[in-house]
Enzyme design. Structure first.
Site, mmCIF file in Angstrom:
data_model
loop_
_atom_site.group_PDB
_atom_site.id
_atom_site.type_symbol
_atom_site.label_atom_id
_atom_site.label_comp_id
_atom_site.label_asym_id
_atom_site.label_seq_id
_atom_site.Cartn_x
_atom_site.Cartn_y
_atom_site.Cartn_z
ATOM 1 N N TYR A 1 28.603 -55.653 -51.753
ATOM 2 C CA TYR A 1 29.820 -56.057 -51.034
ATOM 3 C C TYR A 1 30.912 -54.985 -51.156
ATOM 4 O O TYR A 1 31.535 -54.608 -50.165
ATOM 5 C CB TYR A 1 30.299 -57.411 -51.576
ATOM 6 C CG TYR A 1 31.616 -57.859 -50.988
ATOM 7 C CD1 TYR A 1 31.707 -58.302 -49.666
ATOM 8 C CD2 TYR A 1 32.788 -57.814 -51.743
ATOM 9 C CE1 TYR A 1 32.926 -58.690 -49.111
ATOM 10 C CE2 TYR A 1 34.005 -58.202 -51.196
ATOM 11 C CZ TYR A 1 34.075 -58.639 -49.885
ATOM 12 O OH TYR A 1 35.280 -59.011 -49.351
ATOM 13 N N VAL B 1 41.795 -55.525 -44.748
ATOM 14 C CA VAL B 1 43.026 -55.090 -45.411
ATOM 15 C C VAL B 1 43.161 -53.563 -45.488
ATOM 16 O O VAL B 1 44.200 -53.059 -45.905
ATOM 17 C CB VAL B 1 43.193 -55.699 -46.828
ATOM 18 C CG1 VAL B 1 43.397 -57.193 -46.764
ATOM 19 C CG2 VAL B 1 42.032 -55.336 -47.745
ATOM 20 N N TYR C 1 41.238 -64.677 -40.678
ATOM 21 C CA TYR C 1 41.526 -65.583 -41.806
ATOM 22 C C TYR C 1 42.410 -66.751 -41.346
ATOM 23 O O TYR C 1 42.171 -67.323 -40.286
ATOM 24 C CB TYR C 1 42.197 -64.837 -42.973
ATOM 25 C CG TYR C 1 41.806 -63.405 -43.142
ATOM 26 C CD1 TYR C 1 40.490 -63.077 -43.437
ATOM 27 C CD2 TYR C 1 42.728 -62.388 -42.995
ATOM 28 C CE1 TYR C 1 40.125 -61.757 -43.609
ATOM 29 C CE2 TYR C 1 42.367 -61.063 -43.162
ATOM 30 C CZ TYR C 1 41.068 -60.756 -43.457
ATOM 31 O OH TYR C 1 40.704 -59.464 -43.615
HETATM 32 N N1 GLN Z 1 37.403 -55.778 -50.129
HETATM 33 C C1 GLN Z 1 38.436 -56.719 -49.843
HETATM 34 C C2 GLN Z 1 38.333 -57.923 -50.748
HETATM 35 O O1 GLN Z 1 37.275 -58.390 -50.953
HETATM 36 C C3 GLN Z 1 38.387 -57.114 -48.410
HETATM 37 C C4 GLN Z 1 39.402 -58.157 -48.047
HETATM 38 C C5 GLN Z 1 39.936 -58.045 -46.662
HETATM 39 O O2 GLN Z 1 39.838 -57.041 -45.993
HETATM 40 N N2 GLN Z 1 40.595 -59.088 -46.248
HETATM 41 O O3 GLN Z 1 39.292 -58.458 -51.244
#
Ligand code: GLN
Length: 321
Positions: free
Chosen positions: A205, A275, A257
């Site tokens: 991940y 993000v 989200y």
């Molecule tokens: N790698 C980030 C995390 O797991 C990805 C989160 C995102 O982009 N919203 O928190």
């Protein structure tokens, strides 16, 4: 009177029109800030804004920081899902992850225990995505990620023989600070959702989140999704039609989200944010959009990217609903 439907308005798209949108996005970006819970992400230039549109014939129209590299972060969820759907099959995927929106932040843990539904709600939130990464073929995180990176190099339209690079600094920074994602993964293990070793699923991940891309790459992914899995221009199948459709449906309902409903009302097309500042969007049969703007709103979505995609949807009549 029912208004006559205009011809597609792609002809209105030119770099100058996109540059105007970039300027608007830059101004609005002043209200946000870059992600800092992954320390390496806070070093991004918060004023950077780039946009790229990939038409069905493969041509690219771009403006601003459209070739600046950044990490995929949660946009990778829109790549990992079709990859796993086509690799291990829809039944196995949805035995472990649901298809329902949550209305909660992307890294929320509340529903994992509180809901009677003992699996992550969807593949676009962290819990669902970590479960998906654990399902990728391969024993180690590195092996799992290698398969995804190979798939990504095709759908991102990289030159033949090229593979997307991983940002090692961002990878290490996330791996060192991901207490909440570790909690999620171990809780999923307890629920019997994680496949294999927990740390290997997490490693995969973090690797997928640290994949380096540009807005141009994202627009090619968007275009492939828009064409139900076909490569723009060549028409070669890069993912199955079903995988593309399932992915787009979940992007539409869950891709931003707890901002997904509002974005859907304003843009009307499937999209996925991260993000790192990226957003990919797909307008059915017409085009893909990739945006970059690391200044984020409170929900972790790119301010400039949201503005640019909503404006393009309006100008080009992309709204699909
Ligand atoms: N790698 C980030 C995390 O797991 C990805 C989160 C995102 O982009 N919203 O928190």
């Amino acid at each position: 009177m029912i208004p006559s439907t205009d011809k597609p308005r792609e002809s209105r798209l030119d770099p100058a029109a996109l540059a105007d949108l970039v300027a608007k996005g830059k101004e609005a970006s002043l209200a946000g800030k870059t992600a800092d819970y992954i320390p390496a992400l806070s070093r991004a230039r918060s004023e950077a804004v780039g946009v790229s549109v990939c038409l069905a014939d493969g041509s690219i129209i771009e403006a601003g920081d459209s070739r600046s590299p950044f990490t995929l972060q949660s946009v990778s969820k829109a790549l990992a899902l079709p990859y796993v759907l086509d690799t291990i099959g829809e039944d196995r995927v949805f035995a472990r992850v649901g298809k329902e929106p949550t209305g909660d932040p992307f890294n929320s843990i509340i529903r994992l225990e509180a809901s009677a539904f003992k699996k992550p709600f969807n593949p676009m939130i962290n819990a669902g995505a970590i479960a998906i990464s654990s399902l990728m073929p391969g024993r180690t995180g590195k092996e799992k990620a290698e398969g995804l990176y190979g798939f990504a190099s095709r759908v991102l339209g990289l030159e033949a023989g090229k593979t997307a690079a991983m940002d090692k600094e961002v990878f290490a920074s996330e791996a060192a600070t991901a207490n909440r994602n570790r909690f999620i993964a171990w809780f999923l293990k307890d629920l019997g959702i994680m496949e294999g070793e927990v740390e290997e699923g997490l490693d995969a991940y973090f690797r997928q989140c640290a994949m380096c891309v540009t807005a141009v790459d994202l627009s090619r992914l968007g275009s492939c999704l828009a064409l139900d899995g076909l490569e723009p221009r060549s028409g070669r199948e890069l993912m199955s039609r079903r995988a593309a459709r399932v992915t787009k449906a979940l992007m539409l309902s869950c891709g931003l989200y707890d901002g997904s409903g509002e974005f859907c009302v304003d843009a009307g097309i499937p999209a996925k944010s991260g993000v790192g500042g990226g957003i990919v969007a797909a307008a059915r049969g017409r085009l893909g959009i990739g945006t970059y703007g690391p200044s984020l709103d409170l929900r972790g979505n790119s301010i400039a990217g949201s503005i640019v995609i909503c404006a393009l949807s309006e100008a080009l009549d992309l709204f699909e609903l």
